[in-house]
Scaffold this active site. Structure first.
Site, PDB file in Angstrom:
ATOM      1  N   SER A  74       0.842  -1.193   0.000  1.00  0.00           N
ATOM      2  CA  SER A  74       0.000   0.000   0.000  1.00  0.00           C
ATOM      3  C   SER A  74       0.877   1.242   0.000  1.00  0.00           C
ATOM      4  CB  SER A  74      -0.892   0.005   1.246  1.00  0.00           C
ATOM      5  OG  SER A  74      -1.533   1.264   1.386  1.00  0.00           O
ATOM      6  N   ASN A 101       0.489   7.359  -9.232  1.00  0.00           N
ATOM      7  CA  ASN A 101      -0.771   7.203  -9.940  1.00  0.00           C
ATOM      8  C   ASN A 101      -1.856   6.527  -9.109  1.00  0.00           C
ATOM      9  OD1 ASN A 101      -2.365   6.966 -12.616  1.00  0.00           O
ATOM     10  ND2 ASN A 101      -2.246   4.844 -11.917  1.00  0.00           N
ATOM     11  N   SER A 153      -5.908  16.250 -10.626  1.00  0.00           N
ATOM     12  CA  SER A 153      -7.191  16.091 -11.309  1.00  0.00           C
ATOM     13  C   SER A 153      -7.802  17.456 -11.534  1.00  0.00           C
ATOM     14  CB  SER A 153      -8.130  15.233 -10.460  1.00  0.00           C
ATOM     15  OG  SER A 153      -9.455  15.269 -10.978  1.00  0.00           O
ATOM     16  N   TYR A 166     -11.620  14.118  -2.719  1.00  0.00           N
ATOM     17  CA  TYR A 166     -10.753  13.831  -3.857  1.00  0.00           C
ATOM     18  C   TYR A 166     -10.090  15.109  -4.372  1.00  0.00           C
ATOM     19  CZ  TYR A 166      -9.566  11.958  -8.540  1.00  0.00           C
ATOM     20  OH  TYR A 166      -8.921  11.572  -9.687  1.00  0.00           O
ATOM     21  N   LYS A 170      -6.108  15.992  -4.404  1.00  0.00           N
ATOM     22  CA  LYS A 170      -5.446  16.195  -5.687  1.00  0.00           C
ATOM     23  C   LYS A 170      -4.776  17.571  -5.781  1.00  0.00           C
ATOM     24  CE  LYS A 170      -6.007  12.311  -7.838  1.00  0.00           C
ATOM     25  NZ  LYS A 170      -4.809  11.444  -8.009  1.00  0.00           N
ATOM     26  N   SER A 200     -12.243   5.120 -17.462  1.00  0.00           N
ATOM     27  CA  SER A 200     -11.691   4.028 -16.681  1.00  0.00           C
ATOM     28  C   SER A 200     -12.700   3.627 -15.620  1.00  0.00           C
ATOM     29  CB  SER A 200     -10.373   4.446 -16.020  1.00  0.00           C
ATOM     30  OG  SER A 200     -10.614   5.407 -14.999  1.00  0.00           O
TER      31      SER A 200
END
Length: 302
Positions: A74, A101, A153, A166, A170, A200
Site C-alpha cells: 500500500s 498514480n 485532477s 478527492y 489532488k 476508466s
C-alpha cells in the site's frame, strides 16, 4: 524522428494494475525501462486486495520482451512506500522515475461525507504520494538524477460536484510539487504534475457512455512519458490532458492593489471600494515560489 527511450532507466508506477497506470507501465517497458508495477489490487473505493492485477501487467511486459517486477504494498504508509522503492533497488539497483498514480474514490456530497471517507481518500492520494516520493527522492538525489510525476485532477484544480475529499487531495499534490521542485532543483530532479482525463473504472459513472472510445486512457500516456524522459527539462508545471488534447495550466495572481502602509490600518470599506481592482486578473502572472508574491508588496515594504 529520434525516438524517446528509457534504456537503462528504472521506473516505479503506483496503481499500475489497471487503467492509466497500466498504460504507463507498458509504455515505459516498451521503450526500454525496467518497471516496478505497484498495485494493491483494491476496488475503486479502496476495499479488498488482489495481487493478480499487478502480476498480469508484469506478465504482459515480460511476454513482450520487457523487464518488470510486481509490488503489492500500500502507498498509504511509509513502510509501504519504502518497500515499493526497495523493490526497485533490490531488483534493479537504482530508481530514476516515479509516477504517483495510485488512487481511490469515495464520492459523496460535502454535507453527507463521513470522516472515514475523507481520511481514506486523503491517505491514498496525498499521504500516499508523500510516503512513496520521499524514499524515492532520496535515491534520486544520491544519483543526481530523477523524474517525478504526480497525478492531480481537474476536480482539484477547478472542482467537481461530490468530490471535496478527492479534489482536496489532488490539489494538495500540487502543493507538494511546488515546494519539492525547489528542494531538488540542483540534483537534476524534475517534478511535474498531470491532470489526466480518461474513461476508466474511476470515471465510468462520471462520463457519458459515448465518451468511452473518445476518452481512451492511452491519450494521457505520451505526456507523462515525456515528463519522465531525460529530454524533459521543465519542473513545477501542471499539464491537463484528455481525448488527444494537451495543455498547461497554472496558479496565477493578478497585480492587486496597494492600499496602505504600516502607518495605518485598512478599513473594510476600502476593500469594498477597491474590490474590482483587487479581483482584476488582466495582468495575471505565475511565480516560481511563494516569495514571488512579495513583488506586489514591494512599494509597501521598502
Amino acid at each position: 524522428m529520434e525516438r524517446v527511450n528509457f534504456n537503462d532507466r528504472v521506473a516505479v508506477v503506483t496503481g499500475a494494475g489497471q487503467g492509466i497506470g497500466r498504460m504507463y507501465a507498458l509504455a515505459l517497458a516498451r521503450r526500454g525501462a525496467r518497471v516496478v508495477v505497484n498495485d494493491l489490487g483494491v476496488t475503486r473505493d479502496g476495499s479488498g486486495a488482489d495481487t493478480s492485477a499487478a502480476d498480469k501487467v508484469v506478465e504482459e511486459i515480460i511476454s513482450a520482451g520487457g523487464k518488470a517486477v510486481a509490488n503489492y504494498d500500500s502507498v498509504a504508509t511509509m513502510s509501504g512506500g519504502e518497500n515499493i522503492v526497495k523493490t526497485a533497488m533490490d531488483s534493479y539497483g537504482k530508481l530514476d522515475i516515479l509516477i504517483n498514480n495510485a488512487g481511490i474514490l469515495r464520492d459523496k456530497s460535502f454535507l453527507k461525507m463521513t470522516e472515514e471517507e475523507w481520511d481514506l481518500v486523503m491517505n491514498v492520494h496525498l499521504k500516499g504520494a508523500f510516503c512513496v516520493t520521499q524514499p524515492a527522492v532520496k535515491i534520486m538525489k544520491a544519483n543526481n538524477y530523477g523524474r517525478v510525476v504526480f497525478t492531480a485532477s481537474i476536480s482539484g484544480l477547478y472542482g467537481n460536484f461530490g468530490q471535496t475529499n478527492y479534489g482536496a487531495a489532488k490539489l494538495g499534490l500540487v502543493g507538494i510539487m511546488n515546494s519539492l521542485k525547489l528542494e531538488v532543483a540542483k540534483y537534476d530532479i524534475k517534478v511535474n504534475t498531470v491532470a489526466p482525463n480518461a474513461w476508466s473504472r474511476m470515471t465510468a459513472d462520471v462520463f457519458p457512455p459515448e465518451f468511452e472510445e473518445k476518452m481512451n486512457p492511452q491519450f494521457n500516456e505520451p505526456m507523462v512519458l515525456y515528463l519522465c524522459s531525460e529530454e524533459n527539462k521543465v519542473s513545477g508545471n501542471i499539464f491537463a490532458t484528455g481525448a488527444g488534447w494537451y495543455g498547461r495550466t497554472a496558479i496565477v495572481s493578478g497585480d492587486g492593489v496597494c492600499l496602505g502602509d504600516a502607518k495605518r490600518s485598512i478599513s473594510v470599506e476600502e476593500i469594498r471600494d477597491n474590490f474590482h481592482g483587487i479581483s482584476n486578473m488582466d495582468n495575471k502572472r505565475e511565480h516560481d515560489s511563494g516569495l514571488g508574491m512579495f513583488e506586489y508588496m514591494g512599494p509597501l515594504l521598502s
